[in-house]
Motif scaffolding. Structure first.
Motif, PDB file in Angstrom:
ATOM      1  N   ASN A   1       0.831  -1.209   0.000  1.00  0.00           N
ATOM      2  CA  ASN A   1       0.000   0.000   0.000  1.00  0.00           C
ATOM      3  C   ASN A   1       0.860   1.252   0.000  1.00  0.00           C
ATOM      4  OD1 ASN A   1      -2.539  -1.181  -0.081  1.00  0.00           O
ATOM      5  ND2 ASN A   1      -2.784  -1.226   2.129  1.00  0.00           N
ATOM      6  N   ALA A   2       1.871   1.263   0.875  1.00  0.00           N
ATOM      7  CA  ALA A   2       2.763   2.424   0.945  1.00  0.00           C
ATOM      8  C   ALA A   2       3.572   2.565  -0.340  1.00  0.00           C
ATOM      9  CB  ALA A   2       3.684   2.292   2.153  1.00  0.00           C
ATOM     10  N   LYS A   3       4.022   1.443  -0.895  1.00  0.00           N
ATOM     11  CA  LYS A   3       4.849   1.489  -2.107  1.00  0.00           C
ATOM     12  C   LYS A   3       4.065   2.030  -3.296  1.00  0.00           C
ATOM     13  CE  LYS A   3       6.314  -2.441  -3.947  1.00  0.00           C
ATOM     14  NZ  LYS A   3       5.771  -2.473  -5.336  1.00  0.00           N
ATOM     15  N   ARG A   4       2.775   1.708  -3.384  1.00  0.00           N
ATOM     16  CA  ARG A   4       1.973   2.226  -4.497  1.00  0.00           C
ATOM     17  C   ARG A   4       1.839   3.743  -4.419  1.00  0.00           C
ATOM     18  NH1 ARG A   4      -0.728  -2.559  -3.570  1.00  0.00           N
ATOM     19  NH2 ARG A   4      -2.339  -1.587  -2.269  1.00  0.00           N
ATOM     20  N   ARG A   5       1.751   4.291  -3.207  1.00  0.00           N
ATOM     21  CA  ARG A   5       1.726   5.755  -3.085  1.00  0.00           C
ATOM     22  C   ARG A   5       3.033   6.354  -3.594  1.00  0.00           C
ATOM     23  NH1 ARG A   5      -1.568   9.308  -0.204  1.00  0.00           N
ATOM     24  NH2 ARG A   5      -3.552   8.318   0.331  1.00  0.00           N
ATOM     25  N   LEU A   6       4.142   5.754  -3.214  1.00  0.00           N
ATOM     26  CA  LEU A   6       5.431   6.241  -3.711  1.00  0.00           C
ATOM     27  C   LEU A   6       5.488   6.132  -5.229  1.00  0.00           C
ATOM     28  CD1 LEU A   6       8.384   7.157  -3.357  1.00  0.00           C
ATOM     29  CD2 LEU A   6       8.986   4.752  -3.007  1.00  0.00           C
ATOM     30  N   TYR A   7       5.021   5.021  -5.769  1.00  0.00           N
ATOM     31  CA  TYR A   7       5.038   4.799  -7.214  1.00  0.00           C
ATOM     32  C   TYR A   7       4.327   5.938  -7.943  1.00  0.00           C
ATOM     33  CZ  TYR A   7       3.923   2.517 -11.692  1.00  0.00           C
ATOM     34  OH  TYR A   7       3.793   2.222 -13.031  1.00  0.00           O
ATOM     35  N   VAL A   8       3.145   6.293  -7.475  1.00  0.00           N
ATOM     36  CA  VAL A   8       2.362   7.326  -8.155  1.00  0.00           C
ATOM     37  C   VAL A   8       3.028   8.690  -8.019  1.00  0.00           C
ATOM     38  CG1 VAL A   8       0.157   8.559  -8.128  1.00  0.00           C
ATOM     39  CG2 VAL A   8       0.200   6.067  -8.015  1.00  0.00           C
ATOM     40  N   THR A   9       3.577   9.007  -6.843  1.00  0.00           N
ATOM     41  CA  THR A   9       4.260  10.288  -6.675  1.00  0.00           C
ATOM     42  C   THR A   9       5.447  10.403  -7.625  1.00  0.00           C
ATOM     43  OG1 THR A   9       3.603  10.439  -4.355  1.00  0.00           O
ATOM     44  CG2 THR A   9       5.446  11.802  -5.045  1.00  0.00           C
ATOM     45  N   LEU A  10       6.251   9.344  -7.727  1.00  0.00           N
ATOM     46  CA  LEU A  10       7.395   9.373  -8.641  1.00  0.00           C
ATOM     47  C   LEU A  10       6.939   9.530 -10.084  1.00  0.00           C
ATOM     48  CD1 LEU A  10       9.628   6.556  -7.077  1.00  0.00           C
ATOM     49  CD2 LEU A  10       9.883   9.038  -6.828  1.00  0.00           C
ATOM     50  N   ALA A  11       5.851   8.850 -10.444  1.00  0.00           N
ATOM     51  CA  ALA A  11       5.342   8.980 -11.812  1.00  0.00           C
ATOM     52  C   ALA A  11       4.900  10.410 -12.082  1.00  0.00           C
ATOM     53  CB  ALA A  11       4.183   8.006 -12.027  1.00  0.00           C
ATOM     54  N   ARG A  12       4.237  11.034 -11.130  1.00  0.00           N
ATOM     55  CA  ARG A  12       3.757  12.396 -11.340  1.00  0.00           C
ATOM     56  C   ARG A  12       4.897  13.395 -11.399  1.00  0.00           C
ATOM     57  NH1 ARG A  12      -1.702  12.260  -7.529  1.00  0.00           N
ATOM     58  NH2 ARG A  12      -2.871  10.869  -8.902  1.00  0.00           N
ATOM     59  N   LEU A  13       6.031  13.049 -10.805  1.00  0.00           N
ATOM     60  CA  LEU A  13       7.211  13.904 -10.891  1.00  0.00           C
ATOM     61  C   LEU A  13       8.028  13.628 -12.154  1.00  0.00           C
ATOM     62  CD1 LEU A  13       8.401  13.886  -7.170  1.00  0.00           C
ATOM     63  CD2 LEU A  13       7.473  15.846  -8.435  1.00  0.00           C
ATOM     64  N   GLY A  14       7.560  12.705 -12.994  1.00  0.00           N
ATOM     65  CA  GLY A  14       8.254  12.406 -14.243  1.00  0.00           C
ATOM     66  C   GLY A  14       9.491  11.562 -14.063  1.00  0.00           C
ATOM     67  N   LEU A  15       9.526  10.743 -13.011  1.00  0.00           N
ATOM     68  CA  LEU A  15      10.726   9.948 -12.727  1.00  0.00           C
ATOM     69  C   LEU A  15      10.632   8.523 -13.258  1.00  0.00           C
ATOM     70  CD1 LEU A  15      11.561  11.349  -9.199  1.00  0.00           C
ATOM     71  CD2 LEU A  15      12.783  11.745 -11.331  1.00  0.00           C
ATOM     72  N   HIS A  16       9.809   8.309 -14.263  1.00  0.00           N
ATOM     73  CA  HIS A  16       9.846   7.116 -15.114  1.00  0.00           C
ATOM     74  C   HIS A  16       9.838   5.801 -14.338  1.00  0.00           C
ATOM     75  CE1 HIS A  16      11.074  10.187 -17.993  1.00  0.00           C
ATOM     76  NE2 HIS A  16      12.058  10.494 -17.198  1.00  0.00           N
ATOM     77  N   PRO A  17       8.839   5.542 -13.482  1.00  0.00           N
ATOM     78  CA  PRO A  17       8.875   4.307 -12.693  1.00  0.00           C
ATOM     79  C   PRO A  17       8.728   3.047 -13.531  1.00  0.00           C
ATOM     80  CG  PRO A  17       6.759   5.415 -12.452  1.00  0.00           C
ATOM     81  CD  PRO A  17       7.647   6.355 -13.205  1.00  0.00           C
ATOM     82  N   ASP A  18       8.357   3.151 -14.807  1.00  0.00           N
ATOM     83  CA  ASP A  18       8.239   1.967 -15.658  1.00  0.00           C
ATOM     84  C   ASP A  18       9.445   1.759 -16.570  1.00  0.00           C
ATOM     85  OD1 ASP A  18       5.702   1.283 -14.679  1.00  0.00           O
ATOM     86  OD2 ASP A  18       4.760   2.764 -15.980  1.00  0.00           O
ATOM     87  N   GLN A  19      10.404   2.690 -16.530  1.00  0.00           N
ATOM     88  CA  GLN A  19      11.611   2.543 -17.332  1.00  0.00           C
ATOM     89  C   GLN A  19      12.602   1.651 -16.588  1.00  0.00           C
ATOM     90  OE1 GLN A  19      12.174   3.693 -20.388  1.00  0.00           O
ATOM     91  NE2 GLN A  19      10.200   4.732 -20.561  1.00  0.00           N
ATOM     92  N   PRO A  20      13.150   0.622 -17.251  1.00  0.00           N
ATOM     93  CA  PRO A  20      14.002  -0.346 -16.541  1.00  0.00           C
ATOM     94  C   PRO A  20      15.122   0.281 -15.723  1.00  0.00           C
ATOM     95  CG  PRO A  20      13.503  -1.135 -18.740  1.00  0.00           C
ATOM     96  CD  PRO A  20      12.954   0.262 -18.671  1.00  0.00           C
ATOM     97  N   ASN A  21      15.816   1.263 -16.282  1.00  0.00           N
ATOM     98  CA  ASN A  21      16.950   1.836 -15.573  1.00  0.00           C
ATOM     99  C   ASN A  21      16.542   2.863 -14.519  1.00  0.00           C
ATOM    100  OD1 ASN A  21      18.960   0.343 -16.890  1.00  0.00           O
ATOM    101  ND2 ASN A  21      18.973   1.743 -18.623  1.00  0.00           N
ATOM    102  N   TRP A  22      15.251   3.169 -14.444  1.00  0.00           N
ATOM    103  CA  TRP A  22      14.772   4.157 -13.480  1.00  0.00           C
ATOM    104  C   TRP A  22      13.802   3.540 -12.477  1.00  0.00           C
ATOM    105  CZ3 TRP A  22      16.029   9.365 -12.955  1.00  0.00           C
ATOM    106  CH2 TRP A  22      16.991   9.822 -13.864  1.00  0.00           C
ATOM    107  N   THR A  23      13.810   2.235 -12.367  1.00  0.00           N
ATOM    108  CA  THR A  23      12.868   1.537 -11.507  1.00  0.00           C
ATOM    109  C   THR A  23      13.590   0.938 -10.305  1.00  0.00           C
ATOM    110  OG1 THR A  23      11.460   0.977 -13.390  1.00  0.00           O
ATOM    111  CG2 THR A  23      11.183  -0.319 -11.387  1.00  0.00           C
ATOM    112  N   PRO A  24      13.367   1.460  -9.101  1.00  0.00           N
ATOM    113  CA  PRO A  24      13.893   0.759  -7.937  1.00  0.00           C
ATOM    114  C   PRO A  24      13.158  -0.558  -7.742  1.00  0.00           C
ATOM    115  CG  PRO A  24      12.455   2.555  -7.254  1.00  0.00           C
ATOM    116  CD  PRO A  24      12.586   2.657  -8.744  1.00  0.00           C
ATOM    117  N   HIS A  25      13.829  -1.534  -7.215  1.00  0.00           N
ATOM    118  CA  HIS A  25      13.203  -2.808  -6.879  1.00  0.00           C
ATOM    119  C   HIS A  25      13.270  -3.018  -5.372  1.00  0.00           C
ATOM    120  CE1 HIS A  25      13.905  -3.405 -11.239  1.00  0.00           C
ATOM    121  NE2 HIS A  25      12.761  -4.032 -11.155  1.00  0.00           N
ATOM    122  N   TYR A  26      12.478  -3.960  -4.897  1.00  0.00           N
ATOM    123  CA  TYR A  26      12.272  -4.085  -3.458  1.00  0.00           C
ATOM    124  C   TYR A  26      12.340  -5.548  -3.034  1.00  0.00           C
ATOM    125  CZ  TYR A  26      10.304   0.580  -4.169  1.00  0.00           C
ATOM    126  OH  TYR A  26      10.124   1.893  -4.527  1.00  0.00           O
TER     127      TYR A  26
END
Length: 374
Positions: free
Chosen positions: A123-148
């Motif tokens: 739940n917390a990670k999905r909030r982070l995911y959306v914030t990063l996407a809205r900031l244009g930090l490419h959460p779906d780009q392989p080299n810009w995706t943190p893993h957990y």
């Protein structure tokens, strides 16, 4: 996080909602349109279906604002574990949504309580995911995706929360409220949440991307200090002799930020994400605040608009929002939800994060990673 409304009845719903409490509609977050939609099960020909099971196709219920024939599947982690509320376009091959695919290692779900702990972390990670996407930090780009990886302690092998080589590790004990509070008190911290952990650790990931690989080392060192100093020794010194308030408050957002330049950046990064998320929420409620009699009210605006807002304007809105938040908490007998007072030195570092995040940045990075652990 901004507000959402049920397509079927117009009632307020939240980012995490899976059903509308007013009309019972099935809800899902749709990453492709950044919205929560009311969903109806459909057959392959688009006609209504009574089957809402794991194999079902879904279509967004038409409303005044939306009308789309796009079909979706629910993320497999929703169908099996009730651990996700994202939907996936039906033509995508993945069974998991883009957020759940970032999690590479789960705790042992056969252990009592671990499924709930994992659900809270996702739940917390999905909030982070959306914030990063809205900031244009490419959460779906392989080299810009943190893993957990979400791990549990085992005898003689405690899990250390941290970031290494693009992989963020979180000890799932942090999902237990009593354990998290115990650690917060033991470490003399004013604030400790799952979302805060994830935001902080994502800061280490994006330090590699935006500062080191973005050609910003000189500007970073001028403001935060030289990160080449011994990181393990700095943390050892910090925990052996924690600084008093007067020693850190003029230049840092938190005491822990004073431990090492990397931690200063990660704490400032996390704080900036706190800021944009809460300002977006306040703006979504169309919040106007009056700070003193006879003075004009402050209107809270969306921090994700284009062109990006000036940092000074964000701060001018942030202060009254945090005062309102703490006043509401105190009226319920709770402690301050925002237990911070930002000094000029801390604000200068937040401005630096703002400037780094809001400028164009490359999508590729070939440099070796660095390791950060706590």
């Amino acid at each position: 996080m901004r507000l959402f409304h049920c397509d079927q009845c117009g009632h307020l719903v939240f980012f995490e909602s899976v059903h509308c409490v007013n009309c019972g509609a099935t809800l899902a977050y749709l990453p492709d349109c950044d919205d929560v939609g009311a969903m109806a099960a459909v057959n392959t020909d688009g006609t209504a279906s009574a089957d809402g099971g794991p194999a079902a196709l879904w279509q967004r219920i038409p409303s005044k604002a939306t009308h789309s024939s796009q079909r979706y599947r629910m993320c497999a982690n929703r169908d099996q574990y009730q651990a996700c509320n994202f939907a996936i376009p039906a033509d995508e091959p993945n069974r998991l949504c883009s957020s759940c695919r970032q999690t590479l290692v789960l705790p042992d779900l056969s252990v009592s309580g671990n499924t709930l702990r994992w659900q809270k972390l996702e739940n917390a990670k999905r909030r982070l995911y959306v914030t990063l996407a809205r900031l244009g930090l490419h959460p779906d780009q392989p080299n810009w995706t943190p893993h957990y990886q979400f791990l549990a302690d085992v005898p003689d092998q405690p899990v250390i929360t941290g970031h290494s080589n693009g992989l963020i590790t979180i000890n799932i004990a942090e999902a237990d409220d009593d354990e998290r509070v115990r650690r917060r008190v033991a470490l003399h911290e004013p604030y400790r949440t799952l979302l805060g952990h994830l935001r902080h650790e994502s800061g280490h990931f994006f330090w590699d991307k935006l500062v080191r690989d973005g050609g910003e080392l000189d500007s970073f060192r001028q403001l935060f200090g030289d990160e080449r100093q011994s990181y393990p020794q700095a943390l050892q010194d910090y925990y052996a002799n924690p600084p008093g308030y007067s020693q850190w408050s003029a230049q840092f957002v938190s005491a822990y930020a004073s431990a090492h330049p990397w931690e200063d950046w990660a704490e400032s990064w996390a704080h900036y994400l706190h800021m944009v998320d809460m300002l977006e929420t306040a703006a979504s409620y169309q919040t106007d605040l009056t700070m003193a009699e006879g003075r004009p009210s402050v209107t809270i605006s969306d921090p994700f608009v284009q062109p990006p807002p000036r940092f000074e304007d964000m701060v001018a809105q942030w202060v009254p929002v945090t005062l309102l938040l703490n006043s509401l908490n105190r009226s319920l007998g709770q402690q301050d939800a925002y237990p911070f007072a930002l000094s000029a030195g801390a604000l200068q570092k937040l401005r630096y994060v703002h400037d780094i995040v809001r400028r164009p940045h490359p999508l590729e990075s070939g440099r070796p990673p660095v390791m950060h652990q706590h």
